[in-house]
Design an enzyme around this catalytic site. Structure first.
Site, mmCIF file in Angstrom:
data_model
loop_
_atom_site.group_PDB
_atom_site.id
_atom_site.type_symbol
_atom_site.label_atom_id
_atom_site.label_comp_id
_atom_site.label_asym_id
_atom_site.label_seq_id
_atom_site.Cartn_x
_atom_site.Cartn_y
_atom_site.Cartn_z
ATOM 1 N N SER A 108 0.849 -1.179 0.000
ATOM 2 C CA SER A 108 0.000 0.000 0.000
ATOM 3 C C SER A 108 0.890 1.236 0.000
ATOM 4 O O SER A 108 1.842 1.321 0.783
ATOM 5 C CB SER A 108 -0.905 0.001 1.231
ATOM 6 O OG SER A 108 -1.724 1.154 1.250
ATOM 7 N N HIS A 122 -2.003 7.341 -4.988
ATOM 8 C CA HIS A 122 -2.241 6.162 -4.160
ATOM 9 C C HIS A 122 -2.160 4.924 -5.047
ATOM 10 O O HIS A 122 -2.573 4.945 -6.205
ATOM 11 C CB HIS A 122 -3.633 6.240 -3.526
ATOM 12 C CG HIS A 122 -4.215 4.907 -3.161
ATOM 13 N ND1 HIS A 122 -5.128 4.248 -3.954
ATOM 14 C CD2 HIS A 122 -3.991 4.104 -2.097
ATOM 15 C CE1 HIS A 122 -5.453 3.103 -3.396
ATOM 16 N NE2 HIS A 122 -4.784 2.980 -2.271
ATOM 17 N N THR A 125 -1.906 -3.138 -4.091
ATOM 18 C CA THR A 125 -2.296 -4.444 -4.624
ATOM 19 C C THR A 125 -2.235 -5.428 -3.465
ATOM 20 O O THR A 125 -1.378 -5.318 -2.595
ATOM 21 C CB THR A 125 -1.390 -4.922 -5.774
ATOM 22 O OG1 THR A 125 -0.025 -4.943 -5.330
ATOM 23 C CG2 THR A 125 -1.505 -4.021 -6.985
#
Length: 286
Positions: A108, A122, A125
């Site tokens: 993240s 941003h 996965t």
């Protein structure tokens, strides 16, 4: 059902992607404007409550290019709390109502930039496993406070190319999902210019779904780095900074009120600082 090999493969790739992004961002700091020292990441191991795995929280603050950027990787496991279990059951996860065990891994990333002309961004996965199901999720979205049409077009074109070959409708479907997901209902507006978002991806072919998730993660640096490089030295005014801080307020509102990952991380006992890494260092409300 998946064996350890698939979970290990996914977690190892998420970690490798984290390492490459951290290196690329530190390289961008070396190229950044100004005489201040180039920023470097502070890396902190994180632990889930109990014996439930953990990860790495990597945060760079006060750099030449990034005012704050976090790149987190995690691999956690355990038993879902009743509230998280009920949420999963409401989404139709098979067997979760009777067996709340889970495993999850992912990366993240959220970047807040020094220059107001450089867009915040941003990306994440992830892979999630329960005894009755597995799935992938993630995506990326661009969050400029001062929009440039060329930047938006480049970001979306790169994501469209990443989706190509994995599903004929993937880009259009996941772009529409991002437009819906990254929307702030109480403000009546999107938090940025979109990107792609997908969740609960399980076509029945683990390798195909992993390959698509891999393509999305690999597309991030080509989608974002050219924008940051082009904008990091652009002159800006006090009005530009004001616009940036107000936009960050919107970003904070979204992540605290609506973001699915924030809610899941806090409800499953992951390190709160890592979960809230996405929040900007400074923001403003009018």
């Amino acid at each position: 059902m998946l064996v350890d090999h698939e979970r290990h493969t996914a977690a190892t790739w998420f970690r490798a992607l984290r390492d490459r992004i951290v290196a690329a961002f530190e390289g961008l700091e070396d190229q950044g404007p100004g005489a201040a020292p180039a920023g470097r990441f502070t890396v902190t191991p994180t632990l889930r409550e109990g014996d439930g795995g953990g990860g790495l929280m990597s945060v760079l603050r006060g750099g030449r290019v990034f005012e704050k950027v976090g790149v987190n990787w995690s691999e956690v496991h355990g038993t879902l709390a009743p509230r998280a279990q009920a949420a999963m059951a409401s989404r139709g996860v098979p067997g979760i109502d009777t067996d709340p065990r889970f495993w999850a891994s992912g990366i993240s990333l959220v970047a807040h930039m020094q220059n107001p002309h450089a867009p915040a961004v941003h990306m994440n996965t992830r892979m999630f496993w329960t005894p009755g199901a597995w799935w992938f999720g993630g995506g990326a979205d661009l969050n400029p406070c001062i929009e440039y049409a060329d930047d938006t077009a480049h970001f979306h074109a790169t994501l469209r190319a990443a989706c190509g070959g994995h599903g004929a409708d993937y880009y259009d479907r996941f772009k529409a999902w991002a437009d819906e997901y990254f929307f702030i209902p109480h403000r009546g507006r999107a938090r940025g210019v979109g990107g792609i978002f997908f969740d609960d991806l399980n076509t029945g072919d683990w390798q195909a779904d992993f390959d698509f998730t891999h393509a999305v993660g690999e597309a991030f640096l080509p989608a974002f780095l050219p924008l940051a490089q082009a904008r990091m030295g652009q002159p800006w005014s006090d009005a530009d900074r004001d616009a940036q801080l107000i936009h960050r307020g919107l970003y904070a509102e979204y992540n605290l009120v609506y973001d699915r990952g924030t809610k899941f991380g806090l409800e499953t006992g992951h390190n709160a600082d890592a979960v809230l890494m996405s929040l900007p260092p400074l923001a403003k409300w009018v």
